[in-house]
Scaffold this motif. Structure first.
Motif, PDB file in Angstrom:
ATOM      1  N   TYR A   1       0.783  -1.230   0.000  1.00  0.00           N
ATOM      2  CA  TYR A   1       0.000   0.000   0.000  1.00  0.00           C
ATOM      3  C   TYR A   1       0.817   1.284   0.000  1.00  0.00           C
ATOM      4  O   TYR A   1       0.244   2.368  -0.119  1.00  0.00           O
ATOM      5  N   TRP A   2       2.127   1.204   0.126  1.00  0.00           N
ATOM      6  CA  TRP A   2       2.925   2.424   0.078  1.00  0.00           C
ATOM      7  C   TRP A   2       3.017   2.966  -1.345  1.00  0.00           C
ATOM      8  O   TRP A   2       3.213   4.153  -1.558  1.00  0.00           O
ATOM      9  N   TRP A   3       2.843   2.089  -2.331  1.00  0.00           N
ATOM     10  CA  TRP A   3       2.942   2.497  -3.727  1.00  0.00           C
ATOM     11  C   TRP A   3       1.594   2.424  -4.434  1.00  0.00           C
ATOM     12  O   TRP A   3       1.512   2.089  -5.611  1.00  0.00           O
ATOM     13  N   SER A   4       0.532   2.744  -3.735  1.00  0.00           N
ATOM     14  CA  SER A   4      -0.792   2.781  -4.357  1.00  0.00           C
ATOM     15  C   SER A   4      -1.329   4.207  -4.424  1.00  0.00           C
ATOM     16  O   SER A   4      -2.520   4.431  -4.593  1.00  0.00           O
ATOM     17  N   VAL A   5      -0.406   5.173  -4.284  1.00  0.00           N
ATOM     18  CA  VAL A   5      -0.742   6.595  -4.365  1.00  0.00           C
ATOM     19  C   VAL A   5       0.287   7.264  -5.283  1.00  0.00           C
ATOM     20  O   VAL A   5       1.315   6.674  -5.597  1.00  0.00           O
ATOM     21  N   PRO A   6       0.031   8.489  -5.746  1.00  0.00           N
ATOM     22  CA  PRO A   6       0.980   9.142  -6.652  1.00  0.00           C
ATOM     23  C   PRO A   6       2.390   9.250  -6.075  1.00  0.00           C
ATOM     24  O   PRO A   6       2.588   9.290  -4.853  1.00  0.00           O
ATOM     25  N   SER A   7       3.368   9.327  -6.966  1.00  0.00           N
ATOM     26  CA  SER A   7       4.769   9.275  -6.561  1.00  0.00           C
ATOM     27  C   SER A   7       5.175  10.445  -5.680  1.00  0.00           C
ATOM     28  O   SER A   7       6.065  10.324  -4.854  1.00  0.00           O
ATOM     29  N   LYS A   8       4.547  11.589  -5.834  1.00  0.00           N
ATOM     30  CA  LYS A   8       4.883  12.754  -5.025  1.00  0.00           C
ATOM     31  C   LYS A   8       3.842  13.020  -3.934  1.00  0.00           C
ATOM     32  O   LYS A   8       3.699  14.142  -3.438  1.00  0.00           O
ATOM     33  N   ALA A   9       3.139  11.973  -3.549  1.00  0.00           N
ATOM     34  CA  ALA A   9       2.067  12.126  -2.560  1.00  0.00           C
ATOM     35  C   ALA A   9       2.574  12.604  -1.208  1.00  0.00           C
ATOM     36  O   ALA A   9       1.799  13.122  -0.396  1.00  0.00           O
ATOM     37  N   ASN A  10       3.881  12.463  -0.947  1.00  0.00           N
ATOM     38  CA  ASN A  10       4.432  12.974   0.312  1.00  0.00           C
ATOM     39  C   ASN A  10       4.148  14.459   0.493  1.00  0.00           C
ATOM     40  O   ASN A  10       3.886  14.927   1.602  1.00  0.00           O
ATOM     41  N   ASP A  11       4.197  15.227  -0.614  1.00  0.00           N
ATOM     42  CA  ASP A  11       3.945  16.661  -0.539  1.00  0.00           C
ATOM     43  C   ASP A  11       2.519  16.947  -0.093  1.00  0.00           C
ATOM     44  O   ASP A  11       2.250  17.942   0.600  1.00  0.00           O
ATOM     45  N   TRP A  12       1.616  16.085  -0.467  1.00  0.00           N
ATOM     46  CA  TRP A  12       0.202  16.235  -0.142  1.00  0.00           C
ATOM     47  C   TRP A  12      -0.116  15.684   1.248  1.00  0.00           C
ATOM     48  O   TRP A  12      -0.820  16.311   2.039  1.00  0.00           O
ATOM     49  N   LEU A  13       0.439  14.523   1.552  1.00  0.00           N
ATOM     50  CA  LEU A  13       0.120  13.842   2.808  1.00  0.00           C
ATOM     51  C   LEU A  13       1.010  14.283   3.966  1.00  0.00           C
ATOM     52  O   LEU A  13       0.709  13.986   5.117  1.00  0.00           O
ATOM     53  N   HIS A  14       2.125  14.925   3.663  1.00  0.00           N
ATOM     54  CA  HIS A  14       3.070  15.389   4.689  1.00  0.00           C
ATOM     55  C   HIS A  14       3.588  14.231   5.532  1.00  0.00           C
ATOM     56  O   HIS A  14       3.705  14.338   6.763  1.00  0.00           O
ATOM     57  N   ASP A  15       3.912  13.129   4.865  1.00  0.00           N
ATOM     58  CA  ASP A  15       4.477  11.981   5.577  1.00  0.00           C
ATOM     59  C   ASP A  15       5.917  11.729   5.136  1.00  0.00           C
ATOM     60  O   ASP A  15       6.368  10.606   5.028  1.00  0.00           O
ATOM     61  N   THR A  16       6.642  12.827   4.899  1.00  0.00           N
ATOM     62  CA  THR A  16       8.005  12.732   4.378  1.00  0.00           C
ATOM     63  C   THR A  16       9.012  12.207   5.383  1.00  0.00           C
ATOM     64  O   THR A  16      10.120  11.835   5.017  1.00  0.00           O
ATOM     65  N   LYS A  17       8.673  12.194   6.675  1.00  0.00           N
ATOM     66  CA  LYS A  17       9.634  11.727   7.669  1.00  0.00           C
ATOM     67  C   LYS A  17       9.702  10.206   7.728  1.00  0.00           C
ATOM     68  O   LYS A  17      10.509   9.640   8.453  1.00  0.00           O
ATOM     69  N   SER A  18       8.853   9.563   6.986  1.00  0.00           N
ATOM     70  CA  SER A  18       8.803   8.102   7.005  1.00  0.00           C
ATOM     71  C   SER A  18      10.114   7.502   6.538  1.00  0.00           C
ATOM     72  O   SER A  18      10.741   7.964   5.594  1.00  0.00           O
ATOM     73  N   ARG A  19      10.508   6.408   7.184  1.00  0.00           N
ATOM     74  CA  ARG A  19      11.709   5.699   6.758  1.00  0.00           C
ATOM     75  C   ARG A  19      11.490   4.981   5.435  1.00  0.00           C
ATOM     76  O   ARG A  19      12.418   4.465   4.832  1.00  0.00           O
ATOM     77  N   GLU A  20      10.230   4.908   4.963  1.00  0.00           N
ATOM     78  CA  GLU A  20       9.950   4.249   3.694  1.00  0.00           C
ATOM     79  C   GLU A  20      10.243   5.158   2.503  1.00  0.00           C
ATOM     80  O   GLU A  20      10.173   4.726   1.363  1.00  0.00           O
ATOM     81  N   GLY A  21      10.553   6.419   2.758  1.00  0.00           N
ATOM     82  CA  GLY A  21      10.886   7.320   1.672  1.00  0.00           C
ATOM     83  C   GLY A  21       9.663   7.724   0.866  1.00  0.00           C
ATOM     84  O   GLY A  21       8.531   7.663   1.332  1.00  0.00           O
ATOM     85  N   SER A  22       9.897   8.129  -0.374  1.00  0.00           N
ATOM     86  CA  SER A  22       8.816   8.633  -1.204  1.00  0.00           C
ATOM     87  C   SER A  22       7.865   7.518  -1.624  1.00  0.00           C
ATOM     88  O   SER A  22       8.225   6.348  -1.682  1.00  0.00           O
TER      89      SER A  22
END
Length: 578
Positions: free
Chosen positions: A301-322
């Motif tokens: 499920y980490w790759w079931s959203v757009p590639s730059k979804a971190n900018d939208w979801l603000h979950d950039t601190k995740s150790r899983e990366g983008s």
């Protein structure tokens, strides 16, 4: 905090038991650095040993997810410009063109047998140990052993499902008890059935509502009974024997509370949310944490959203990366905007058959650890760090995303505009191709202690209710089946619409076997089971978008990779594969 794995993670675990390499190094000899007679010295040693196969099982769900969803009709991985061609791997899975040399199912085979080997060792070790020596009661010790019997059965169901013709491994220490060649599927079926039935009364039972509490992450009586339901539901596929009556009986007993107290949640996402250990429809889940969260990996499920979804979801601190734009829903429309008429696939159109479905809402984090909606589509607006309104772009920052329920090279075209051609294949995609989804929540970094907290829900009560409904429908009790399905479905629609969206006699919607399969697809969308449901309904070989009908049914089971056949020299290739 009662999470079993979180407790285990706090213990000092020897490298030979808990290193990540034990999940990926297929040549490793399990426990080869710690002798059993030297290892078991304390109660915690026993707990660590019992838990090790569970962690491996949690890791292994990734392999199953890829095989069961990519080869089915609902999820796709289209080529997106210079991304996601991968030598045609995803197209082969989608079109049922896998070969022996592809090795698509090799990880599932190896991963399951590794888990079986680990469970075998625990079972045999506990048989030789004294409960009182380590401070356990006899019932507690039986429960620990029984849980590994159930886990072993869970692995074997997956192997029976994927390969059918497999060898039997039931001992870690005495190899003479293990077959060197494949045994008939019926022998594996009987072994699973016996394991589960004998383990069931030795397991704990959930006795009240309010979540699984201290039973979180453990196989309970209801969990073992649920696996029997799975086994019996697909017995016709596995061994050519009809066991729907057995499935119906166990499912009814679970629903009636014979094996524990459970209840359907009042919202669809409760079983997937960060606090789902408190959800009473969860029968068995692998506990997740910041340390262990395999369902939040790329192949799930980490790759079931757009590639730059971190900018939208603000979950950039995740150790899983983008994030990455891997999975989409199979399209309902061609690139010209014309609707397809396939019987299978088109999952968004199947959801839209009942347009007030709350799951169709655009995914949104609401704050305070809650979300709404499951799907991601259209333009995706967010606020950047400077307070400015922005829209997500493609992975090369060339155009604003406008996701639609179609596959084509849409690029920067507005979502209301379509292309001039109708032809569409997996190779024709881009970042705008297909609705995306968030089955499990993707909360912001700012929502403390909630990222990756959602347990991976392997068995939930609606599966049992749907199984029971299918059994009733197969024997002609359409009304009984409808009422069971409605007991779950009503949470997905506003009560003002129940008269139209619920199945008759409680509503105006019609239930038949075609609709039953469609409803399995809606309720269990992207939960790693679609392939076997299609096979059970006799639909796996049918045509759907970008897939012709199969010439025969040999693709209902996967081939063994050459490395597997070379390692297990007594095995023969599955029928239909050269």
């Amino acid at each position: 905090m009662n999470k079993l794995y979180k407790y285990a993670a706090l213990l000092a675990v020897p490298a030979a038991l808990m290193t990540a390499s034990s999940c990926t190094d297929l040549s490793e000899t399990l426990y080869d650095q710690v002798a059993s007679n030297n290892y078991y010295n304390t109660k915690n040693d026993v707990i660590r040993a019992v838990l090790r196969p569970f962690e491996h099982g949690f890791w292994s769900i990734q392999n199953r997810h890829v095989l069961n969803e990519e080869s089915a009709d609902q999820l796709i991985t289209p080529t997106r410009g210079d991304w996601w061609d991968d030598g045609g791997r995803w197209a082969r899975l989608h079109r049922h063109k896998w070969l022996v040399t592809n090795g698509e199912a090799q990880s599932e085979f190896n991963g399951c047998y590794q888990g079986i080997g680990q469970a075998n060792k625990v079972i045999e070790d506990l048989d030789k140990l004294s409960a009182s020596k380590f401070g356990f009661s006899e019932d507690e010790f039986k429960n620990l052993r029984a849980q590994n019997h159930v886990l072993r059965a869970w692995f074997y169901i997956r192997l029976l499902d994927a390969f059918r013709n497999i060898y039997l491994s039931q001992s870690f220490y005495d190899q003479s008890k293990n077959s060197k060649e494949q045994v008939p599927p019926k022998e594996i079926f009987d072994f699973i059935e016996k394991d589960l039935k004998e383990a069931l009364p030795e397991l704990a039972k959930k006795t009240s509502l309010g979540g699984n509490g201290k039973l979180e992450g453990q196989w309970t009586q209801a969990g073992a009974a649920a696996l029997l339901v799975r086994l019996y539901m697909n017995a016709k596929v596995y061994i050519g024997e009809d066991h729907f009556a057995d499935a119906e009986q166990y499912a009814q007993d679970i629903v009636d509370g014979k094996y524990g107290t459970y209840a359907v949640a009042d919202r669809w996402d409760a079983a997937f949310d960060w606090d789902n250990e408190n959800c009473d429809e969860v029968i068995f889940a692998f506990p997740s944490s910041g340390e262990t969260h395999w369902h939040y990996k790329g192949d799930m499920y980490w790759w079931s959203v757009p590639s730059k979804a971190n900018d939208w979801l603000h979950d950039t601190k995740s150790r899983e990366g983008s994030h990455n734009i891997k999975y989409s829903a199979s399209p309902s429309y061609n690139p010209k905007g014309e609707k397809y008429n396939y019987e299978l696939g088109m999952p968004i159109a199947q959801f839209k058959k009942y347009p007030s479905d709350v799951r169709l809402k655009m995914y949104k984090n609401l704050g305070n650890g809650r979300r709404e909606g499951m799907f991601i589509y259209g333009k995706i607006q967010y606020t950047d760090d400077n307070g400015n309104t922005q829209y997500l772009k493609d992975h090369h920052d060339q155009y604003t995303l406008d996701l639609r329920d179609a596959v084509g090279k849409f690029g920067g075209t507005d979502g209301s505009k379509w292309l001039d051609k109708a032809a569409s294949r997996l190779e024709d995609g881009d970042d705008n191709s297909g609705w995306m989804f968030a089955k499990y929540p993707l909360y912001s970094d700012y929502e403390e202690n909630q990222q990756f907290e959602a347990d991976y829900c392997e068995v939930r009560l609606p599966e049992i209710i749907y199984s029971l409904a299918e059994c009733k429908l197969r024997k002609g009790d359409t009304s009984g089946a409808a009422k069971l399905l409605n007991s779950v479905r009503k949470r997905n629609y506003p009560s003002s619409d129940w008269s139209t969206v619920l199945y008759a006699p409680e509503g105006a919607a019609t239930l038949d076997m075609k609709e039953m399969l469609a409803e399995w697809g809606r309720e269990f969308f992207a939960e790693g089971r679609r392939r076997i449901d299609l096979i059970r309904f006799g639909k796996f070989g049918n045509a759907w978008w970008d897939k012709d009908a199969d010439a025969d049914n040999h693709t209902e089971i996967f081939p063994f990779h050459t490395e597997i056949l070379n390692t297990h020299t007594g095995m023969k290739q599955n029928p239909g594969y050269n």
